[in-house]
Design a protein around this motif. Structure first.
Motif, PDB file in Angstrom:
ATOM      1  N   THR A 146     -12.001  26.501 -93.840  1.00  0.00           N
ATOM      2  CA  THR A 146     -11.328  25.218 -94.045  1.00  0.00           C
ATOM      3  C   THR A 146     -10.056  25.110 -93.214  1.00  0.00           C
ATOM      4  O   THR A 146      -9.528  24.018 -93.024  1.00  0.00           O
ATOM      5  N   THR A 147      -9.551  26.237 -92.725  1.00  0.00           N
ATOM      6  CA  THR A 147      -8.443  26.290 -91.768  1.00  0.00           C
ATOM      7  C   THR A 147      -8.706  27.474 -90.850  1.00  0.00           C
ATOM      8  O   THR A 147      -9.595  28.288 -91.102  1.00  0.00           O
ATOM      9  N   THR A 148      -7.906  27.584 -89.798  1.00  0.00           N
ATOM     10  CA  THR A 148      -7.991  28.727 -88.903  1.00  0.00           C
ATOM     11  C   THR A 148      -6.604  28.999 -88.352  1.00  0.00           C
ATOM     12  O   THR A 148      -5.655  28.252 -88.628  1.00  0.00           O
ATOM     13  N   THR A 149      -6.450  30.056 -87.570  1.00  0.00           N
ATOM     14  CA  THR A 149      -5.127  30.387 -87.045  1.00  0.00           C
ATOM     15  C   THR A 149      -4.552  29.239 -86.233  1.00  0.00           C
ATOM     16  O   THR A 149      -3.365  28.926 -86.318  1.00  0.00           O
ATOM     17  N   ARG A 150      -5.383  28.572 -85.442  1.00  0.00           N
ATOM     18  CA  ARG A 150      -4.887  27.486 -84.603  1.00  0.00           C
ATOM     19  C   ARG A 150      -4.469  26.263 -85.416  1.00  0.00           C
ATOM     20  O   ARG A 150      -3.766  25.401 -84.898  1.00  0.00           O
ATOM     21  N   THR A 151      -4.886  26.183 -86.675  1.00  0.00           N
ATOM     22  CA  THR A 151      -4.362  25.146 -87.561  1.00  0.00           C
ATOM     23  C   THR A 151      -2.838  25.183 -87.575  1.00  0.00           C
ATOM     24  O   THR A 151      -2.184  24.134 -87.678  1.00  0.00           O
ATOM     25  N   PHE A 152      -2.269  26.368 -87.459  1.00  0.00           N
ATOM     26  CA  PHE A 152      -0.825  26.541 -87.525  1.00  0.00           C
ATOM     27  C   PHE A 152      -0.198  26.725 -86.144  1.00  0.00           C
ATOM     28  O   PHE A 152       0.932  26.288 -85.915  1.00  0.00           O
ATOM     29  N   GLU A 153      -0.931  27.340 -85.217  1.00  0.00           N
ATOM     30  CA  GLU A 153      -0.355  27.616 -83.900  1.00  0.00           C
ATOM     31  C   GLU A 153      -0.188  26.343 -83.072  1.00  0.00           C
ATOM     32  O   GLU A 153       0.808  26.216 -82.345  1.00  0.00           O
ATOM     33  N   ILE A 154      -1.130  25.417 -83.149  1.00  0.00           N
ATOM     34  CA  ILE A 154      -1.041  24.210 -82.318  1.00  0.00           C
ATOM     35  C   ILE A 154       0.153  23.356 -82.726  1.00  0.00           C
ATOM     36  O   ILE A 154       1.013  23.055 -81.884  1.00  0.00           O
ATOM     37  N   PRO A 155       0.277  22.944 -83.994  1.00  0.00           N
ATOM     38  CA  PRO A 155       1.481  22.193 -84.369  1.00  0.00           C
ATOM     39  C   PRO A 155       2.756  23.015 -84.184  1.00  0.00           C
ATOM     40  O   PRO A 155       3.820  22.455 -83.889  1.00  0.00           O
ATOM     41  N   GLY A 156       2.655  24.350 -84.355  1.00  0.00           N
ATOM     42  CA  GLY A 156       3.828  25.196 -84.155  1.00  0.00           C
ATOM     43  C   GLY A 156       4.357  25.166 -82.737  1.00  0.00           C
ATOM     44  O   GLY A 156       5.521  25.504 -82.496  1.00  0.00           O
ATOM     45  N   CYS A 157       3.518  24.787 -81.785  1.00  0.00           N
ATOM     46  CA  CYS A 157       3.939  24.604 -80.397  1.00  0.00           C
ATOM     47  C   CYS A 157       4.486  23.204 -80.143  1.00  0.00           C
ATOM     48  O   CYS A 157       4.951  22.918 -79.035  1.00  0.00           O
ATOM     49  N   GLY A 158       4.392  22.324 -81.130  1.00  0.00           N
ATOM     50  CA  GLY A 158       4.769  20.939 -80.910  1.00  0.00           C
ATOM     51  C   GLY A 158       3.723  20.167 -80.139  1.00  0.00           C
ATOM     52  O   GLY A 158       4.022  19.152 -79.494  1.00  0.00           O
ATOM     53  N   THR A 159       2.478  20.631 -80.220  1.00  0.00           N
ATOM     54  CA  THR A 159       1.350  20.006 -79.511  1.00  0.00           C
ATOM     55  C   THR A 159       0.521  19.188 -80.483  1.00  0.00           C
ATOM     56  O   THR A 159       0.378  19.549 -81.650  1.00  0.00           O
ATOM     57  N   PHE A 160      -0.047  18.114 -80.001  1.00  0.00           N
ATOM     58  CA  PHE A 160      -0.896  17.249 -80.811  1.00  0.00           C
ATOM     59  C   PHE A 160      -2.189  17.981 -81.160  1.00  0.00           C
ATOM     60  O   PHE A 160      -2.913  18.450 -80.276  1.00  0.00           O
ATOM     61  N   MET A 161      -2.490  18.069 -82.453  1.00  0.00           N
ATOM     62  CA  MET A 161      -3.698  18.762 -82.918  1.00  0.00           C
ATOM     63  C   MET A 161      -4.736  17.749 -83.386  1.00  0.00           C
ATOM     64  O   MET A 161      -4.440  16.869 -84.199  1.00  0.00           O
ATOM     65  N   LEU A 162      -5.952  17.917 -82.878  1.00  0.00           N
ATOM     66  CA  LEU A 162      -7.109  17.159 -83.342  1.00  0.00           C
ATOM     67  C   LEU A 162      -8.073  18.171 -83.949  1.00  0.00           C
ATOM     68  O   LEU A 162      -8.658  18.994 -83.234  1.00  0.00           O
ATOM     69  N   ALA A 163      -8.211  18.149 -85.274  1.00  0.00           N
ATOM     70  CA  ALA A 163      -8.917  19.200 -86.003  1.00  0.00           C
ATOM     71  C   ALA A 163     -10.028  18.609 -86.858  1.00  0.00           C
ATOM     72  O   ALA A 163     -10.018  17.419 -87.183  1.00  0.00           O
ATOM     73  N   GLU A 164     -10.967  19.475 -87.231  1.00  0.00           N
ATOM     74  CA  GLU A 164     -11.993  19.051 -88.175  1.00  0.00           C
ATOM     75  C   GLU A 164     -11.349  18.714 -89.520  1.00  0.00           C
ATOM     76  O   GLU A 164     -10.479  19.435 -90.003  1.00  0.00           O
ATOM     77  N   ARG A 165     -11.776  17.616 -90.104  1.00  0.00           N
ATOM     78  CA  ARG A 165     -11.179  17.143 -91.354  1.00  0.00           C
ATOM     79  C   ARG A 165     -11.685  17.980 -92.525  1.00  0.00           C
ATOM     80  O   ARG A 165     -12.891  18.067 -92.767  1.00  0.00           O
ATOM     81  N   THR A 166     -10.756  18.595 -93.231  1.00  0.00           N
ATOM     82  CA  THR A 166     -11.035  19.305 -94.483  1.00  0.00           C
ATOM     83  C   THR A 166      -9.925  18.943 -95.459  1.00  0.00           C
ATOM     84  O   THR A 166      -8.847  18.486 -95.056  1.00  0.00           O
ATOM     85  N   GLU A 167     -10.154  19.182 -96.732  1.00  0.00           N
ATOM     86  CA  GLU A 167      -9.112  18.923 -97.715  1.00  0.00           C
ATOM     87  C   GLU A 167      -7.903  19.825 -97.463  1.00  0.00           C
ATOM     88  O   GLU A 167      -6.755  19.408 -97.663  1.00  0.00           O
ATOM     89  N   ALA A 168      -8.155  21.049 -97.030  1.00  0.00           N
ATOM     90  CA  ALA A 168      -7.043  21.952 -96.735  1.00  0.00           C
ATOM     91  C   ALA A 168      -6.207  21.429 -95.574  1.00  0.00           C
ATOM     92  O   ALA A 168      -4.966  21.433 -95.633  1.00  0.00           O
ATOM     93  N   HIS A 169      -6.846  20.963 -94.504  1.00  0.00           N
ATOM     94  CA  HIS A 169      -6.095  20.404 -93.383  1.00  0.00           C
ATOM     95  C   HIS A 169      -5.283  19.191 -93.818  1.00  0.00           C
ATOM     96  O   HIS A 169      -4.123  19.028 -93.423  1.00  0.00           O
ATOM     97  N   ARG A 170      -5.871  18.349 -94.640  1.00  0.00           N
ATOM     98  CA  ARG A 170      -5.168  17.141 -95.072  1.00  0.00           C
ATOM     99  C   ARG A 170      -4.019  17.468 -96.010  1.00  0.00           C
ATOM    100  O   ARG A 170      -3.042  16.705 -96.088  1.00  0.00           O
ATOM    101  N   ALA A 171      -4.107  18.576 -96.714  1.00  0.00           N
ATOM    102  CA  ALA A 171      -2.987  18.994 -97.562  1.00  0.00           C
ATOM    103  C   ALA A 171      -1.853  19.590 -96.726  1.00  0.00           C
ATOM    104  O   ALA A 171      -0.676  19.450 -97.080  1.00  0.00           O
TER     105      ALA A 171
END
Length: 238
Positions: A146-171
């Motif tokens: 429902t998440t992965t390491t890049r769930t946190f690394e991409i926004p942590g770089c200040g980069t726009f993230m386009l991710a698969e929609r999951t309840e965890a991502h939306r939270a």
């Protein structure tokens, strides 16, 4: 069952009842830990190395070498290949790094032009995430991620993230304000086209995603402090 059970983990699995507290990032393994006698178990999210990963000011050489409208960094899976074909099909300048792609490109002609190598390492990894207009975050279908390491690394770089929609991502990130999500190939294509046409909106969301990461403690140091606090709260044995 525990997903990762090679022989190297045999002793760890046998020792699960001996630990005062255990942490796992995999919700699909919680029941297996409990069945094996976990005494205190906490489900937690992954985090990103906030001493290494963050926004960078790129040189012209770095942007030319690593920049793209759409980037994906990750190993080959059939699911990822399907989604990357969609990205390439939008006409976006797409770049791909990761293991196990090279030997499959003979049957993935659409991806041959965007494959850059078997990986991007060290500081170049951070630079490549920074150099993307859109960084894609896909989830493995081998396991119910429902998440992965890049769930946190991409926004942590200040980069726009386009991710698969999951309840965890939306939270973790407010949709269309701190990150963008998709559920199928049609929505993926629509979101890529939309956000490449609207760079100011894309940059605003990327900045909000970085701020959310910092405010909510998605970095390693804040995550570890929270884990240690949970561990200290466990009563001492007997």
């Amino acid at each position: 069952q525990l997903v990762y059970q090679p022989w190297k983990l045999h002793h760890f699995i046998a020792a699960i009842p001996l630990y005062d507290v255990l942490f796992t990032t995999k919700p699909f393994e919680v029941d297996a830990y409990r069945q094996r006698g976990a005494r205190t178990l906490h489900l937690v999210h992954q985090s990103y190395d906030d001493q290494r990963i963050g926004p960078r000011v790129l040189t012209a050489e770095q942007r030319a070498r690593l920049g793209a409208e759409v980037s994906f960094i990750g190993q080959y899976t059939p699911h990822y290949a399907q989604l990357l074909r969609v990205a390439v099909g939008t006409g976006a300048r797409t770049r791909l790094w990761g293991p196990n792609w090279r030997r499959r490109l003979w049957r993935l002609p659409a991806l041959r032009g965007c494959f850059e190598g078997d990986g991007v390492w060290g500081d170049d990894y951070v630079l490549a995430l920074n150099a993307a207009d859109i960084a894609l975050c896909f989830l493995s279908k081998r396991y119910p991620e429902t998440t992965t390491t890049r769930t946190f690394e991409i926004p942590g770089c200040g980069t726009f993230m386009l991710a698969e929609r999951t309840e965890a991502h939306r939270a973790l990130f407010e949709e269309d304000r701190e990150a963008a999500f998709f559920v199928d190939r049609a929505e993926l294509a629509d979101k890529i086209r939309h956000y490449l046409r609207h760079p100011e909106e894309r940059r605003r969301i990327a900045a909000a995603g970085l701020e959310r990461s910092r405010r909510s403690g998605y970095g390693d140091r804040a995550r570890m402090a929270a884990l240690l606090a949970k561990a200290r709260a466990v009563p001492a044995p007997g």
